[in-house]
Design a protein around this motif. Structure first.
Motif, PDB file in Angstrom:
ATOM      1  N   GLN A   1      -0.788  -9.253 -25.193  1.00 43.61           N
ATOM      2  CA  GLN A   1      -0.580  -8.493 -23.965  1.00 43.61           C
ATOM      3  C   GLN A   1      -0.071  -7.091 -24.321  1.00 43.61           C
ATOM      4  OE1 GLN A   1       2.746  -8.992 -20.856  1.00 43.61           O
ATOM      5  NE2 GLN A   1       1.099 -10.269 -20.040  1.00 43.61           N
ATOM      6  N   LEU A   2      -0.741  -6.084 -23.780  1.00 43.51           N
ATOM      7  CA  LEU A   2      -0.421  -4.700 -24.126  1.00 43.51           C
ATOM      8  C   LEU A   2       0.433  -4.002 -23.079  1.00 43.51           C
ATOM      9  CD1 LEU A   2      -3.949  -3.650 -25.452  1.00 43.51           C
ATOM     10  CD2 LEU A   2      -1.974  -4.402 -26.791  1.00 43.51           C
ATOM     11  N   ALA A   3       0.295  -4.383 -21.827  1.00 41.96           N
ATOM     12  CA  ALA A   3       1.070  -3.720 -20.764  1.00 41.96           C
ATOM     13  C   ALA A   3       1.016  -4.557 -19.496  1.00 41.96           C
ATOM     14  CB  ALA A   3       0.511  -2.324 -20.486  1.00 41.96           C
ATOM     15  N   VAL A   4       2.054  -4.391 -18.658  1.00 45.32           N
ATOM     16  CA  VAL A   4       2.114  -5.027 -17.338  1.00 45.32           C
ATOM     17  C   VAL A   4       2.436  -3.944 -16.315  1.00 45.32           C
ATOM     18  CG1 VAL A   4       3.264  -6.723 -15.873  1.00 45.32           C
ATOM     19  CG2 VAL A   4       2.885  -7.233 -18.294  1.00 45.32           C
ATOM     20  N   ILE A   5       1.618  -3.848 -15.263  1.00 44.63           N
ATOM     21  CA  ILE A   5       1.831  -2.840 -14.220  1.00 44.63           C
ATOM     22  C   ILE A   5       2.103  -3.568 -12.914  1.00 44.63           C
ATOM     23  CG2 ILE A   5       0.821  -0.900 -12.953  1.00 44.63           C
ATOM     24  CD1 ILE A   5      -0.618  -1.838 -16.317  1.00 44.63           C
ATOM     25  N   GLU A   6       3.288  -3.364 -12.373  1.00 40.77           N
ATOM     26  CA  GLU A   6       3.684  -4.003 -11.117  1.00 40.77           C
ATOM     27  C   GLU A   6       3.523  -3.020  -9.959  1.00 40.77           C
ATOM     28  OE1 GLU A   6       4.708  -7.069 -10.817  1.00 40.77           O
ATOM     29  OE2 GLU A   6       5.528  -7.728 -12.756  1.00 40.77           O
ATOM     30  N   PRO A   7       3.247  -3.520  -8.757  1.00 41.98           N
ATOM     31  CA  PRO A   7       3.258  -2.621  -7.585  1.00 41.98           C
ATOM     32  C   PRO A   7       4.646  -1.991  -7.419  1.00 41.98           C
ATOM     33  CG  PRO A   7       2.307  -4.768  -7.041  1.00 41.98           C
ATOM     34  CD  PRO A   7       2.919  -4.910  -8.398  1.00 41.98           C
ATOM     35  N   ASP A   8       4.657  -0.749  -6.949  1.00 42.25           N
ATOM     36  CA  ASP A   8       5.905   0.001  -6.743  1.00 42.25           C
ATOM     37  C   ASP A   8       6.147   0.127  -5.235  1.00 42.25           C
ATOM     38  OD1 ASP A   8       7.895   1.913  -6.444  1.00 42.25           O
ATOM     39  OD2 ASP A   8       7.202   3.137  -8.119  1.00 42.25           O
ATOM     40  N   ALA A   9       7.181  -0.547  -4.751  1.00 49.59           N
ATOM     41  CA  ALA A   9       7.436  -0.576  -3.306  1.00 49.59           C
ATOM     42  C   ALA A   9       7.616   0.819  -2.723  1.00 49.59           C
ATOM     43  CB  ALA A   9       8.680  -1.422  -3.022  1.00 49.59           C
ATOM     44  N   SER A  10       8.121   1.750  -3.523  1.00 49.98           N
ATOM     45  CA  SER A  10       8.359   3.101  -3.012  1.00 49.98           C
ATOM     46  C   SER A  10       7.066   3.896  -2.834  1.00 49.98           C
ATOM     47  CB  SER A  10       9.299   3.862  -3.955  1.00 49.98           C
ATOM     48  OG  SER A  10       8.669   4.120  -5.205  1.00 49.98           O
ATOM     49  N   LYS A  11       5.971   3.412  -3.422  1.00 47.83           N
ATOM     50  CA  LYS A  11       4.688   4.135  -3.345  1.00 47.83           C
ATOM     51  C   LYS A  11       3.656   3.431  -2.470  1.00 47.83           C
ATOM     52  CE  LYS A  11       4.953   6.055  -8.074  1.00 47.83           C
ATOM     53  NZ  LYS A  11       4.279   6.050  -9.393  1.00 47.83           N
ATOM     54  N   ARG A  12       3.860   2.148  -2.191  1.00 50.76           N
ATOM     55  CA  ARG A  12       2.799   1.351  -1.556  1.00 50.76           C
ATOM     56  C   ARG A  12       2.375   1.900  -0.204  1.00 50.76           C
ATOM     57  NH1 ARG A  12       1.794  -4.696  -1.013  1.00 50.76           N
ATOM     58  NH2 ARG A  12      -0.327  -3.892  -1.016  1.00 50.76           N
ATOM     59  N   THR A  13       3.309   2.335   0.602  1.00 50.50           N
ATOM     60  CA  THR A  13       2.963   2.827   1.944  1.00 50.50           C
ATOM     61  C   THR A  13       2.013   4.014   1.840  1.00 50.50           C
ATOM     62  OG1 THR A  13       5.068   2.073   2.852  1.00 50.50           O
ATOM     63  CG2 THR A  13       3.877   3.743   4.105  1.00 50.50           C
ATOM     64  N   ALA A  14       2.304   4.932   0.927  1.00 46.31           N
ATOM     65  CA  ALA A  14       1.449   6.118   0.760  1.00 46.31           C
ATOM     66  C   ALA A  14       0.063   5.723   0.259  1.00 46.31           C
ATOM     67  CB  ALA A  14       2.111   7.102  -0.197  1.00 46.31           C
ATOM     68  N   TYR A  15       0.022   4.794  -0.693  1.00 46.89           N
ATOM     69  CA  TYR A  15      -1.272   4.355  -1.213  1.00 46.89           C
ATOM     70  C   TYR A  15      -2.091   3.645  -0.133  1.00 46.89           C
ATOM     71  CZ  TYR A  15      -0.733   5.421  -6.205  1.00 46.89           C
ATOM     72  OH  TYR A  15      -0.636   6.069  -7.414  1.00 46.89           O
TER      73      TYR A  15
ATOM     74  N   ALA B   1      -2.813  -1.416  -8.600  1.00 46.69           N
ATOM     75  CA  ALA B   1      -1.679  -2.319  -8.387  1.00 46.69           C
ATOM     76  C   ALA B   1      -1.080  -2.124  -7.002  1.00 46.69           C
ATOM     77  CB  ALA B   1      -0.618  -2.089  -9.465  1.00 46.69           C
ATOM     78  N   ASN B   2      -0.956  -0.878  -6.574  1.00 47.80           N
ATOM     79  CA  ASN B   2      -0.257  -0.610  -5.314  1.00 47.80           C
ATOM     80  C   ASN B   2      -1.113  -0.864  -4.082  1.00 47.80           C
ATOM     81  OD1 ASN B   2       2.571   0.405  -5.810  1.00 47.80           O
ATOM     82  ND2 ASN B   2       1.437   1.648  -7.279  1.00 47.80           N
ATOM     83  N   VAL B   3      -2.416  -0.687  -4.178  1.00 49.88           N
ATOM     84  CA  VAL B   3      -3.267  -0.974  -3.021  1.00 49.88           C
ATOM     85  C   VAL B   3      -3.518  -2.478  -2.922  1.00 49.88           C
ATOM     86  CG1 VAL B   3      -5.484  -0.562  -1.898  1.00 49.88           C
ATOM     87  CG2 VAL B   3      -4.334   1.297  -3.091  1.00 49.88           C
ATOM     88  N   SER B   4      -3.792  -3.132  -4.046  1.00 54.38           N
ATOM     89  CA  SER B   4      -4.086  -4.568  -4.018  1.00 54.38           C
ATOM     90  C   SER B   4      -2.821  -5.413  -3.874  1.00 54.38           C
ATOM     91  CB  SER B   4      -4.812  -4.982  -5.302  1.00 54.38           C
ATOM     92  OG  SER B   4      -3.944  -4.893  -6.421  1.00 54.38           O
ATOM     93  N   GLY B   5      -1.684  -4.857  -4.310  1.00 55.19           N
ATOM     94  CA  GLY B   5      -0.449  -5.629  -4.314  1.00 55.19           C
ATOM     95  C   GLY B   5      -0.373  -6.615  -5.461  1.00 55.19           C
TER      96      GLY B   5
END
Length: 499
Positions: free
Chosen positions: A468-482, A427-431
């Motif tokens: 639908q079992l789960a939804v995972i959103e990108p986390d702005a606080s982690k994206r730069t590191a990823y 999620a965080n690398v692809s956005g």
């Protein structure tokens, strides 16, 4: 009131699965697959892989009998039948619909030289511009191998078909196929919007050997008296949908529109996205086929990225590096102790053969940046999962270069998608937002049949009950590191492939 069902078959290379879906609730009433152990694959020579189509029929019959017994359903209760199937296989029959030789299935590589020669002789512009792919190791090239090496069999071929077409033939006594099916065999011309006459002529195939084309969603044929008696079905039951396993997996996850992505991550991994314009990758690092809702008037293409070295790497790490007896869930707990980017450890995951996304290079798996004074097993475990995700994102960049927007990834909650680390990294690398669902191919095929026979007005109605079992959103606080870790991974990969 008697329940009404939709029946879906999924013809895989390891088993055939059948599911009954309750029309009213949209829920799966029963599923079964045969055989219990993996179905045999015949490998007479290295690189060959064949199966007897009759075995698919036998397994379909066994799985159907089990779910009919489990639910108490009768033939009259089944309103329509849909079929999903292993892609790229070749089945040849004579004028009496008798199979002439074992099916050459998807993982058989004998036809590679025939596809390469056609690509070189016809030219990249002709092949990519019309087929959107190289003829490669697909169904047309497999048939070319039969023509050259088994001419006495080739001369008896009345029709060639794909595995799903064969099951439909056994159910109905009619031979037909779909545009989507022809496209996966490299036999659909996207410019002419017709069977690829130039490739048929090049290989010396007769137009008459191509099955009649029926729409993916339509009453393609009906169950014959003979099949009804053998299977306990009702004669006249519509067969109203069929698709290859990857387009069907996308359908099962309600992926129909441009920018929507379906993904799986088992031993190998697949990212399958829908494109709204006819396009191709000039380096053939991904494959492009007609999606289930493609028509000559509506461009809906399925762009298929396959990564061989995904879950197999994670399994290798568990078996070889992780503490003995540890579970995958325990591995994920250990990786939580390691920061994003694995403190500089980089794993290139391509250790399961040549990778198409690397233009068929075989780089092998490699580990980089290990410091003996600070890195632990947990660092390697995390770096493996990050490396798998980075390989997905590397391939998705090719898809983006073709004009695909990647906003949402649909996946079943299974295999690598059970890992929170895998999901968060993707999620965080692809956005993209990741949505996890409970479904499978045979259930999707059953719902496709409901669309094809008109029980559902469209895919939104057919999949309104998709859980639908789960939804995972990108986390702005982690994206730069990823993204920083992904950049480092790509730099390491580039060193390898430009060496």
């Amino acid at each position: 009131m008697t329940k009404q069902f939709l029946l879906g078959f999924d013809v895989g290379s390891s088993s055939v699965k059948a599911s009954l879906v309750d029309v009213e609730t949209g829920q799966c009433a029963a599923s079964a697959f045969f055989p219990d152990n993996e179905a045999p694959i015949m490998a007479v020579k290295a690189g060959w892989a064949e199966q007897d189509p009759e075995s698919w029929w036998k397994y379909a019959k066994q799985s159907l009998q089990k779910i009919m017994a489990e639910t108490g359903a009768k033939g009259d209760d089944i309103k329509a039948i849909g079929i999903s199937y292993q892609m790229h296989g070749l089945v040849c029959v004579d004028k009496d619909q008798k199979v002439l030789r074992p099916s050459i299935i998807w993982c058989d590589s004998r036809a590679v030289p025939y596809g390469e020669k056609a690509f070189n002789d016809l030219g990249a512009e002709q092949c990519l511009g019309h087929l959107l792919n190289s003829p490669g190791n697909f169904t047309a090239a497999k048939l070319a191998w039969v023509k050259e090496n088994e001419p006495e069999i080739f001369d008896r071929i009345d029709k060639f078909m794909l595995p799903g077409d064969y099951l439909a033939m056994r159910l109905s006594g009619e031979v037909n196929t779909t545009i989507s099916g022809l496209s996966e065999g490299m036999l659909w011309d996207f410019k002419e919007k017709a069977p690829a006459k130039f490739l048929l002529d090049y290989y010396g195939f007769s137009d008459s050997q191509v099955p009649d084309i029926v729409p993916t969603f339509s009453i393609q044929s009906v169950v014959s008296d003979i099949a009804a008696a053998e299977l306990g079905l009702k004669a006249g039951t519509p067969i109203s949908y069929r698709a290859g396993d990857q387009p069907n997996n996308a359908l099962s996850l309600n992926v129909f529109n441009p920018g929507e992505i379906a993904s799986t991550a088992g031993t190998s991994g697949v990212v399958y996205g829908v494109l709204g314009d006819v396009n191709y990758d000039p380096k053939s690092r991904v494959n492009t086929f007609a999606h289930v809702n493609y028509t000559p008037d509506l461009d809906r293409l399925g762009v298929l990225l396959c990564i061989n070295g995904t879950g197999i790497l994670n399994a290798w790490v568990r078996r070889t590096i992780a503490p003995e007896g540890i579970s995958y869930a325990d591995m994920n707990t250990l990786t939580d102790q390691v920061p994003i980017g694995s403190d500089g450890v980089v794993i290139i995951p391509f250790g399961n053969g040549a990778e198409r996304v690397l233009e068929n290079r075989e780089t092998g798996c490699s580990i980089h940046g290990v410091n003996f004074n600070k890195h632990t097993k947990a660092h390697l475990m995390r770096a493996a999962q990050e490396g798998i995700v980075f390989s997905f994102c590397y391939g998705m960049e090719v898809m983006q270069q073709m004009g695909m927007e990647i906003n949402k990834i649909h996946a079943g909650k299974a295999n690598m998608f059970l890992s929170p680390l895998f999901r968060d990294t993707l999620a965080n690398v692809s956005g993209a937002t990741i949505e996890l669902y409970e479904t499978d191919g045979s259930i999707g095929a059953a719902k496709g049949a409901g669309m094809g026979c008109g029980l559902y007005k469209d895919h939104n109605e057919a999949f309104s009950t998709l859980k639908q079992l789960a939804v995972i959103e990108p986390d702005a606080s982690k994206r730069t590191a990823y993204l920083s870790a992904y950049t480092e991974w790509k730099q390491q990969l580039n060193k390898i492939i430009t060496h």
